[in-house]
Design an enzyme around this catalytic site. Structure first.
Site, PDB file in Angstrom:
ATOM      1  N   GLU A   1     -12.942   2.363   4.240  1.00  0.00           N
ATOM      2  CA  GLU A   1     -11.934   2.636   5.261  1.00  0.00           C
ATOM      3  C   GLU A   1     -11.971   4.137   5.585  1.00  0.00           C
ATOM      4  O   GLU A   1     -11.010   4.855   5.379  1.00  0.00           O
ATOM      5  CB  GLU A   1     -10.539   2.203   4.781  1.00  0.00           C
ATOM      6  CG  GLU A   1      -9.541   2.111   5.925  1.00  0.00           C
ATOM      7  CD  GLU A   1      -8.135   1.781   5.471  1.00  0.00           C
ATOM      8  OE1 GLU A   1      -7.573   0.785   5.945  1.00  0.00           O
ATOM      9  OE2 GLU A   1      -7.594   2.533   4.637  1.00  0.00           O
TER      10      GLU A   1
ATOM     11  N   GLU B   1       0.814  -1.211   0.000  1.00  0.00           N
ATOM     12  CA  GLU B   1       0.000   0.000   0.000  1.00  0.00           C
ATOM     13  C   GLU B   1       0.848   1.262   0.000  1.00  0.00           C
ATOM     14  O   GLU B   1       1.855   1.360   0.703  1.00  0.00           O
ATOM     15  CB  GLU B   1      -0.895  -0.004   1.242  1.00  0.00           C
ATOM     16  CG  GLU B   1      -1.828   1.174   1.361  1.00  0.00           C
ATOM     17  CD  GLU B   1      -2.759   1.058   2.556  1.00  0.00           C
ATOM     18  OE1 GLU B   1      -3.692   1.870   2.652  1.00  0.00           O
ATOM     19  OE2 GLU B   1      -2.553   0.151   3.393  1.00  0.00           O
TER      20      GLU B   1
END
Length: 280
Positions: free
Chosen positions: A257, A156
């Site tokens: 998220e 990520e």
């Protein structure tokens, strides 16, 4: 918002940030009550890289009783003490490696098909090349463990405003690591975690990222920008982004998220009709 494009995707809810107003073990049931059948977690045990069997069993029970599948899990990330992962941090080498089989076993027992390994911050006094070499060694071990349970390994990019010492602050930087891990393992199961909030906050062209790296994207996460709240509270055009992901051939899930703008998670899902919340 128009949900035409959203209807083509499957959604998961990140229980480390949503329903955070509840104790961890109550969050799977709260997600189920809101209509979700799949969830994700950052490493849920703080700095404990090898939690007790009782802690692991309690988490499994909470998910099982709620009827919610754990779709994705972070390896040890130490977010609870301000770290951004442990993969590239020399002092965390042994803790990360001890955590790999624990996280993989927990993920497998709850049906997770993705494991996320946050890269870790740059450390003063340690050469970046030394950290990158360690990261590659650790990510190879993580990719092999993920492969062993039929899962992918996610890499990520974060945003530099909130994580100034984290080196992967562009899609290109994260994908470069993905390619190096795949070259080292030959497994091809390392993928790019395309977090549209972090990329937007970095000023990236999201449409270009999707088009350029569609074949490397293993998972997508969303929050609106600015604010990191639910879609519709900021400036991102999610209808267009969902459509672009579909057009680019992305068929994976999209993880919610974000922080609820009102502080009440159950009130933050109005943009996503209930019939679209169950994973498909």
């Amino acid at each position: 918002m128009d949900v035409t494009a959203a209807a083509k995707h499957s959604f998961t809810v990140n229980l480390s940030i949503l329903f955070g107003e509840l104790p961890l073990l109550e969050r799977p049931a709260a997600a189920a009550a809101a209509g979700f059948t799949a969830a994700e977690l950052w490493w849920p045990f703080g700095t404990e890289h090898t939690p007790s069997q009782a802690e692991l069993d309690a988490l499994r029970k909470a998910f099982g009783e709620a009827g919610v599948r754990l779709a994705g899990l972070n390896f040890l990330d130490d977010l609870s003490r301000g770290a951004r992962g442990t993969v590239s941090v020399p002092s965390e080498r042994d803790r990360f490696r001890a955590n790999v089989p624990v996280a993989a076993e927990l993920a497998a027992s709850l049906g997770a098909t993705a494991l996320n390994a946050l890269y870790g911050n740059r450390i003063e006094g340690v050469e970046p090349a030394e950290q990158d070499a360690l990261a590659l060694e650790n990510l190879v071990l993580a990719a092999e463990a993920a492969h062993g349970i039929g899962a992918i390994l996610l890499i990520e990019a974060l945003n530099k405003a909130e994580s100034p010492d984290y080196p992967l602050v562009s899609a290109a930087a994260a994908v470069d690591v993905v390619d190096k891990v795949n070259a080292a393992t030959g497994l091809g199961n390392a993928k790019f975690l395309c977090d549209l909030y972090h990329l937007a906050k970095n000023g990236e062209d999201l449409a270009a990222v999707i088009d350029t790296y569609a074949d490397r994207i293993g998972h997508v996460q969303i929050a609106d920008n600015p604010g990191r709240n639910e879609p519709g509270t900021g400036e991102l055009d999610f209808e267009d982004l969902f459509a672009r992901l579909s057009a680019a051939g992305y068929t994976g899930s999209i993880g919610l998220e974000y922080r609820p703008s009102t502080g009440v998670s159950a009130d933050s899902f109005g943009w996503l009709p209930r019939e679209l919340r169950a994973a498909r």
